[in-house]
Scaffold this active site. Structure first.
Site, PDB file in Angstrom:
ATOM      1  N   GLY A   1       0.792  -1.219   0.000  1.00  0.00           N
ATOM      2  CA  GLY A   1       0.000   0.000   0.000  1.00  0.00           C
ATOM      3  C   GLY A   1       0.824   1.268   0.000  1.00  0.00           C
ATOM      4  O   GLY A   1       1.996   1.283  -0.406  1.00  0.00           O
ATOM      5  N   CYS A   2       0.218   2.334   0.493  1.00  0.00           N
ATOM      6  CA  CYS A   2       0.803   3.667   0.379  1.00  0.00           C
ATOM      7  C   CYS A   2       2.081   3.853   1.194  1.00  0.00           C
ATOM      8  O   CYS A   2       2.862   4.750   0.912  1.00  0.00           O
ATOM      9  CB  CYS A   2      -0.222   4.723   0.793  1.00  0.00           C
ATOM     10  N   ASN A   3       2.285   3.033   2.218  1.00  0.00           N
ATOM     11  CA  ASN A   3       3.503   3.151   3.013  1.00  0.00           C
ATOM     12  C   ASN A   3       4.699   2.470   2.354  1.00  0.00           C
ATOM     13  O   ASN A   3       5.836   2.616   2.805  1.00  0.00           O
ATOM     14  CB  ASN A   3       3.309   2.556   4.406  1.00  0.00           C
ATOM     15  N   ALA A   4       4.472   1.697   1.280  1.00  0.00           N
ATOM     16  CA  ALA A   4       5.474   0.762   0.766  1.00  0.00           C
ATOM     17  C   ALA A   4       6.729   1.428   0.222  1.00  0.00           C
ATOM     18  O   ALA A   4       7.779   0.791   0.151  1.00  0.00           O
ATOM     19  CB  ALA A   4       4.857  -0.122  -0.315  1.00  0.00           C
TER      20      ALA A   4
ATOM     21  N   MET B   1       2.257   6.397   5.290  1.00  0.00           N
ATOM     22  CA  MET B   1       1.309   5.602   6.073  1.00  0.00           C
ATOM     23  C   MET B   1       0.408   4.828   5.134  1.00  0.00           C
ATOM     24  O   MET B   1       0.176   5.233   3.997  1.00  0.00           O
ATOM     25  CB  MET B   1       0.479   6.478   7.019  1.00  0.00           C
TER      26      MET B   1
END
Length: 374
Positions: A156-159, A361
């Site tokens: 996801g966006c934290n990756a 995050m």
């Protein structure tokens, strides 16, 4: 805070510090998007959305425009939902196209060539590929077949920061060799079109984009052709297991396809834990939050940004790049913080000794952070 040029680098020994004689330095960045740009109003018009509650979600998103690749309208002007197979094909094509552009831009800024690349780590959460995107990029661009590679899928966006952490370790173990993290997110290939509020929140937020960041450690980094990038000092993470289902991309049996879900409370959950992870990041450094000159935070959404500002005691100026990227591109998932980092470099306001914090995050729910120094 500006640190004098003769101040030695931090001697970090705590959790998250890179335990190596060589510290990786960021030597290049590049971004790319899909071609078509839509305002929020144009997206509403394209799908004939008239529900006032859904329209208000779009109108209050703090997003002016996004890059999207929407299905073509039929003879009656209707844009029909695309089946999952077509969306997977879209993801593959867009990920390669945007990724290649971002990678080339990154290498150009680093003063490097494709032939200099020794490790490629590809990140994506908007589709699934086997073989992975890294193999496809190596074939597409003619990168040396001996280039090592890795793929981070589904985080996801934290990756983007998860990948940077892994590749920083690779870089430290291979001084003088060039590594790149490539985040390429075809969010247009992960949309569900229906009249629910669940999909309205997602559809009002995400856009297509790719970002690449290059690392090198050791004596070779002076020869990279750039001195604008900072050294990566350490990382810190925080997962919130009780919120594991608050952000997810799973199978929707009614729509017969994958779709995103974002819990309305997630901005406040993330915000409440931002202070915890930042305190851990800075805990063994002797630094205070006020010593951080540059904050590069994931453009997760207006409420997420507001929650981070409040909980960390920051100003809107501190997060000006985060806010600007959200306004101009929407949430481009794992690569969002790289768009902000590129804007910071283009400002040319960083000075030797400055400290910066990168923060992302995403699902888990997870916060990832990194401390850097120019």
């Amino acid at each position: 805070m500006t640190v004098s040029l003769d101040r030695p680098p931090l001697a970090l020994t705590g959790d998250g510090a890179l335990k190596t004689p060589y510290r990786p330095r960021i030597v290049g960045v590049g971004t790319a998007t899909s071609a078509a740009v839509y305002s929020q109003q144009e997206v509403l018009d394209a799908f004939a959305i008239t529900d006032p509650k859904i329209r208000s979600v779009f109108a209050n998103s703090a997003i002016d425009r996004r890059h999207l690749t929407l299905p073509e309208p039929d003879a009656d002007g209707v844009r029909a939902p695309e089946p999952q197979g077509d969306l997977l094909d879209k993801h593959k094509a867009m990920a390669i196209e945007m990724g290649a552009e971002a990678l080339r831009a990154c290498l150009k800024r680093a003063g490097a060539e494709l032939s200099d690349l020794r490790h490629l780590c590809c990140v994506s959460s908007t589709g699934f590929l086997t073989p992975g995107l890294s193999a496809l990029m190596i074939r597409e661009l003619g990168i040396d077949r001996h280039c090592s590679r890795s793929d981070i899928v589904g985080m996801g966006c934290n990756a983007g920061l998860n990948a940077l952490n892994v590749v920083a370790g690779w870089s430290a173990a291979h001084p003088g060799e060039l590594a790149v993290v490539l985040c390429t997110e075809a969010c247009s290939a992960a949309y569900a079109m229906d009249g629910s509020m669940r999909t309205a929140v997602v559809n009002s937020l995400f856009g297509d984009g790719a970002g690449a960041i290059a690392l090198m450690s050791g004596p070779g980094d002076e020869a990279s052709g750039t001195t604008e990038g900072p050294t990566v000092l350490k990382f810190a993470s925080c997962i919130i297991p009780e919120a594991i289902g608050a952000m997810r991309y799973d199978w929707d049996r009614e729509l017969d396809r994958f779709s995103f879900y974002l819990d309305p409370q997630i901005p406040y959950v993330v915000g409440a834990h931002a202070e915890i992870v930042i305190d851990r990041l800075l805990g063994d450094t002797g630094l205070r939050r006020s010593d951080i000159g540059h904050w590069l935070v994931h453009s997760g959404g207006k409420k997420v940004i507001d929650a981070v500002v409040v909980n960390l005691g920051l100003t809107r100026h501190d997060l000006r790049h985060t806010v600007g990227v959200l306004r101009d591109y929407g949430n481009v998932s794992s690569g969002s913080f790289l768009f902000s980092y590129e804007r910071l470099l283009d400002e040319q306001v960083t000075r030797p000794g400055d400290y910066g914090v990168l923060m992302t995050m995403g699902p888990g729910s997870t916060l990832e952070t990194a401390l850097v120094q120019w």
